[in-house]
Design a protein around this motif. Structure first.
Motif, mmCIF file in Angstrom:
data_model
loop_
_atom_site.group_PDB
_atom_site.id
_atom_site.type_symbol
_atom_site.label_atom_id
_atom_site.label_comp_id
_atom_site.label_asym_id
_atom_site.label_seq_id
_atom_site.Cartn_x
_atom_site.Cartn_y
_atom_site.Cartn_z
ATOM 1 N N LYS A 49 0.810 -1.233 0.019
ATOM 2 C CA LYS A 49 -0.061 -0.025 -0.031
ATOM 3 C C LYS A 49 0.931 1.089 0.043
ATOM 4 O O LYS A 49 2.193 1.228 -0.130
ATOM 5 C CB LYS A 49 -1.078 -0.050 1.056
ATOM 6 C CG LYS A 49 -0.243 0.129 2.573
ATOM 7 C CD LYS A 49 -1.231 -0.042 3.598
ATOM 8 C CE LYS A 49 -0.796 -0.134 5.259
ATOM 9 N NZ LYS A 49 -1.480 -0.231 5.913
ATOM 10 N N LYS A 50 0.073 2.338 -0.043
ATOM 11 C CA LYS A 50 1.033 3.706 -0.051
ATOM 12 C C LYS A 50 2.323 3.712 1.048
ATOM 13 O O LYS A 50 1.766 3.381 1.923
ATOM 14 C CB LYS A 50 -0.037 4.976 -0.110
ATOM 15 C CG LYS A 50 0.610 6.102 -0.088
ATOM 16 C CD LYS A 50 -0.296 7.462 -0.241
ATOM 17 C CE LYS A 50 0.274 8.729 -0.489
ATOM 18 N NZ LYS A 50 -0.634 9.865 -0.478
ATOM 19 N N ASN A 51 3.211 3.989 0.791
ATOM 20 C CA ASN A 51 4.623 4.138 1.329
ATOM 21 C C ASN A 51 4.777 2.787 2.048
ATOM 22 O O ASN A 51 5.548 2.642 3.075
ATOM 23 C CB ASN A 51 4.356 5.184 2.194
ATOM 24 C CG ASN A 51 4.172 6.679 1.485
ATOM 25 O OD1 ASN A 51 4.775 6.805 0.711
ATOM 26 N ND2 ASN A 51 3.477 7.184 2.536
ATOM 27 N N GLU A 52 4.201 1.530 1.628
ATOM 28 C CA GLU A 52 4.603 0.386 2.186
ATOM 29 C C GLU A 52 4.688 -0.851 1.105
ATOM 30 O O GLU A 52 3.736 -1.110 0.602
ATOM 31 C CB GLU A 52 3.602 -0.090 3.247
ATOM 32 C CG GLU A 52 4.033 -1.421 3.966
ATOM 33 C CD GLU A 52 2.902 -1.726 4.968
ATOM 34 O OE1 GLU A 52 2.741 -2.822 5.307
ATOM 35 O OE2 GLU A 52 2.152 -0.813 5.613
ATOM 36 N N ASN A 53 5.784 -1.168 0.863
ATOM 37 C CA ASN A 53 6.053 -2.161 -0.312
ATOM 38 C C ASN A 53 5.846 -3.651 0.433
ATOM 39 O O ASN A 53 6.277 -3.940 1.880
ATOM 40 C CB ASN A 53 7.685 -2.068 -0.763
ATOM 41 C CG ASN A 53 7.745 -1.017 -1.664
ATOM 42 O OD1 ASN A 53 6.752 -0.445 -2.406
ATOM 43 N ND2 ASN A 53 9.050 -0.403 -1.591
ATOM 44 N N HIS B 190 -3.334 -4.405 2.402
ATOM 45 C CA HIS B 190 -2.627 -4.096 0.974
ATOM 46 C C HIS B 190 -3.538 -4.538 0.080
ATOM 47 O O HIS B 190 -4.760 -4.974 0.057
ATOM 48 C CB HIS B 190 -1.679 -5.296 0.945
ATOM 49 C CG HIS B 190 -0.499 -5.070 2.013
ATOM 50 N ND1 HIS B 190 0.815 -5.717 2.174
ATOM 51 C CD2 HIS B 190 -0.229 -3.964 2.756
ATOM 52 C CE1 HIS B 190 1.528 -5.106 2.975
ATOM 53 N NE2 HIS B 190 0.836 -4.156 3.650
#
Length: 827
Positions: free
Chosen positions: A729-733, A775
């Motif tokens: 998700k945003k800013n989280e791979n 996610h």
């Protein structure tokens, strides 16, 4: 250039002139060394030994006379040549780097001395000289390579038959490319570290292991296969012959990729030859065929899903009414159908290179149902006319003698399948309902509905992203069509013979193989009989071939008349290539030997003894073209002679006892890897007499042949193991993946995953991870890892793929329960 150096010497000094000459010599040396490197690398890639290396060890073999020792010396020489060749490549690379450094240093020095015009004049001349020496050296080395290749080809025993390669384009193909393509798309390539797949070997062998009852034996077998694979990977090394074939394959792939938008590589309609034709010509010819409005019409939408639903409704009704059992219901039910795909094969024996349209109908909506109906109506196919092969024809003709006014003829139907009207087919089938009803519980009205569904509703196909309906004739590729054709021709022959008998015409003999009819009739009756055959239906028309010089070809027989008796000789059509499994193909030697032995037996058993000498010569020629060594060919003929003598002795011995083996063997298909999955190695792993293995080739030339069928989109693929990545998700791979398998279309399974996530159902590791982490899923870029039709093998592949990525999978423990830790070391 001489005047230029004098100018430099006069304007500057002797040192400058020496520097320029040194630069020139280094550039020339660089050109030679670069070409030398290419030459040495080519030698290594093809498994060639340069002549200068051969000469260094040529005296070694002269020291020994014993063949066993000479063989050992030869192996040592080969290893030595390989090591020295690798050292030469390393040394040449170092030399090139040194020369390039010297050139850069000298170039900078020259640039600081000469003015711009002088520098440009000098370097331009050096570039020309460099290119000239490069071209000359390249030509010399190419000539050496060609000679070394020719020597190796002769040493390996490779034969190139130009007749197997039919080039209908103006493109010039390299000889080695022509050779490889001429072997056909079933030629099996050597195993390499790249195409060697432990996972697929394990998945196939695991099916055999699961048939073992004792759990401890299973674990021992798994440990053995894992250790054997690990050991094989460490010791694996290609032979000189294999390296040559692999290099030619690489060259061929590169050559075809350069022309992939221009040509197609396919096989001939008849004769088993490789054909190259322009892609534009292929599509023009196919589109011209489809413009026949009397036979085809375009349809706007793909009817596959609708037909699949209809198929399953019909099957459910059969089960509900107890006309079929649950096993049959599951077999006839369709969950992953695709549209029939049309493609064409070139008729190289006809002018203009026309195409024969063929429909690939595997996995079409009614495929299983058509096969089932076909087995039912097969019971009304007459045994009066039909023969299975040439041997059966000989058996039927054994008591026939020919009168002087008798003549042998063959009748052939023009385009039988596409000329049989559906209404006529159904009418002829239902006319025999009294026989059919004894072989099925399905009532007549329901059976009629099934026939119409299989023959009318499913008469469509896809070509070049468009859909067409076949408006007339039997569906091409439908498994029901050949049986229907047999029934129609049986009825046609019954009507014809009945009419001929009424007008006093008797046919001495008649037999049929598919749409080819062999008959012995009176010479005076030929026209009457042909006219009567053609009167059955205006679309079903026959051509006739009369005997010539007292002989007539039929199937693979040349049937002769001699003193009113019939004798036989083996016959191969002019279009026949004689290409069979090549001896260099990476397949079990036993398969190749059996292929050759069966060919020998067929030719000689079909033929009269008086033709034996000529046929033996033909057989040997064909086997040599397929690269069978002389010693094997001679042993095969010797084996046949000994077997015939043994059989004769056994027939004369009334006390011969035949032992029967009541143990039913279970066969399992595994990829063929020499010294790993050959029968001897596998039986060391699984020591069960009732388990046997059938080998398959996973790495053939098929991928470099053009797939002329419409491509099946990824979402339509079925029987697959797939991988889904998490987008985070945003800013989280997120690096996690989900691995699954499905029998149905991939799109159907992915839709279920999406629904589970949307409804927050934690039914799989994927939905659990997404629900708890927030996610997102990358459904657009799903990867298909494997394609496997068998459920148990597919489940094993899924488990092994999970095990392979155990540290980054989101699969739950339930998904991995079938993982066998003993395989971890091998994958």
């Amino acid at each position: 250039m001489k005047n230029f150096f004098q100018h430099i010497k006069f304007k500057y000094d002797i040192e400058t002139c020496i520097t320029l000459k040194h630069y020139s010599k280094e550039k020339q040396k660089l050109a030679k060394q670069k070409q030398r490197l290419i030459y040495l690398l080519t030698c290594r890639d093809y498994g060639l030994t340069p002549k200068h290396l051969t000469n260094t060890t040529i005296k070694l073999s002269q020291l020994f006379t014993t063949q066993r020792i000479l063989n050992q010396v030869s192996k040592i020489e080969q290893k030595l040549h390989t090591k020295i060749l690798n050292l030469e490549i390393t040394q040449t690379n170092l030399t090139i780097k040194t020369i390039e450094k010297n050139i850069i240093h000298t170039n900078n020095k020259i640039k600081s001395i000469l003015n711009e015009y002088e520098y440009k004049t000098f370097t331009t001349k050096q570039t020309y000289l460099f290119n000239s020496i490069t071209a000359k050296t390249k030509l010399t080395h190419s000539s050496k390579i060609d000679k070394l290749k020719e020597k190796l080809v002769n040493q390996i025993g490779i034969t190139f038959n130009e007749e197997w390669f039919v080039n209908k384009t103006d493109i010039e193909f390299p000889n080695e490319v022509k050779w490889l393509l001429s072997l056909g798309n079933k030629f099996a390539l050597p195993i390499t570290s790249t195409n060697f797949s432990p996972i697929h070997i394990i998945a196939d062998i695991e099916q055999a292991i699961q048939s073992i009852e004792d759990d401890s034996e299973k674990d021992v077998s798994r440990s053995k296969i894992a250790n054997k694979i690990s050991d094989y990977k460490r010791r694996f090394k290609n032979t000189q012959k294999e390296r040559f074939i692999l290099k030619v394959h690489k060259t061929t792939t590169q050559f075809l990729n350069n022309h992939k938008n221009t040509i197609i590589v396919t096989k001939a309609d008849k004769g088993n030859k490789t054909v190259i034709m322009y892609k534009k010509d292929y599509f023009d010819k196919m589109n011209t065929l489809l413009e026949d409005k009397n036979t085809y019409k375009t349809i706007r939408v793909d009817p596959t899903q609708k037909l699949q639903a209809t198929n399953n409704t019909l099957v459910n009704e059969l089960f509900k009414n107890e006309y079929i059992d649950r096993f049959q219901k599951n077999k006839l039910h369709c969950s992953a159908s695709i549209a029939p795909r049309l493609y064409g094969l070139p008729k190289i024996h006809k002018p203009g290179l026309p195409l024969r349209p063929i429909s690939s109908s595997m996995n079409v909506p009614c495929y299983s149902l058509s096969k089932y109906i076909g087995t039912v109506i097969r019971n009304i196919v007459s045994e009066n006319y039909n023969i299975k092969n040439s041997f059966q024809l000989q058996e039927k003709l054994k008591d026939i003698t020919l009168d002087d006014d008798d003549v042998m003829v063959s009748f052939d139907v023009i385009s039988l399948f596409t000329n049989i009207p559906t209404y006529l087919a159904i009418k002829n089938i239902l006319k025999e309902w009294n026989i059919i009803k004894d072989h099925t519980k399905i009532p007549k009205t329901k059976f009629l509905k099934l026939l119409e569904f299989c023959l009318r509703d499913n008469n469509y196909f896809q070509f070049d992203e468009k859909f067409y309906s076949q408006t007339y004739g039997m569906p091409m590729g439908n498994p029901l069509s050949p049986t229907v054709a047999d029934i129609i021709l049986d009825n046609l022959l019954d009507d014809t013979i009945e009419h001929l008998n009424k007008i006093g015409i008797k046919m001495k003999f008649i037999a049929k193989y598919v749409d080819d009819i062999f008959a012995i009739i009176k010479l005076k009756d030929i026209d009457t009989i042909l006219n009567q055959l053609n009167s059955y239906h205006n679309k079903i028309q026959f051509t006739i071939e009369n005997e010539h010089n007292n002989s007539l070809p039929y199937l693979d027989l040349l049937i002769h008349r001699e003193n009113n008796q019939i004798i036989y000789n083996w016959y191969a059509k002019e279009t026949a290539s004689g290409r069979m499994i090549n001896f260099h193909s990476n397949q079990p030697t036993k398969q190749k030997i059996n292929t050759a032995q069966n060919f020998i037996n067929k030719v000689l058993d079909l033929s009269d003894k008086r033709f034996e000498t000529d046929n033996i010569r033909k057989i040997k020629t064909i086997l040599k073209l397929n690269d069978y060594p002389n010693y094997i060919i001679n042993n095969l003929f010797k084996s046949r002679t000994e077997k015939l003598k043994t059989n004769l002795n056994n027939n004369n011995n009334n006390n011969t006892i035949t032992k029967s083996n009541n143990n039913t063997k279970k066969f399992f298909s595994v990829p063929y890897v020499p010294k790993l999955t050959d029968n001897r190695s596998l039986h060391q792993i699984i020591q069960k007499e009732n388990i046997s293995f059938a080998h398959k080739s996973n790495f053939t030339l098929k991928p470099i042949f053009t797939n002329t069928k419409s491509k099946i989109q990824k979402q339509q693929q079925h029987n697959v193991v797939y991988e889904i990545k998490c987008n985070g998700k945003k800013n989280e791979n997120c690096d996690l993946v989900y691995i699954g398998q499905t029998k149905r279309n991939l799109a159907t399974r992915l839709a279920e995953h999406e629904a589970d996530i949307r409804k927050h159902k934690e039914t799989t590791g994927l939905s659990q991870h997404i629900t708890t982490s927030g996610h997102t899923v990358d459904f657009k870029n799903v990867t298909i890892l494997d394609r496997e039709r068998k459920l148990n093998t597919r489940l094993t592949l899924e488990s092994l793929r999970i095990q392979q990525q155990i540290k980054r999978t989101m699969n739950t423990k339930e998904d991995t329960d079938s993982i066998k830790q003993s395989y971890a070391v091998a994958i």
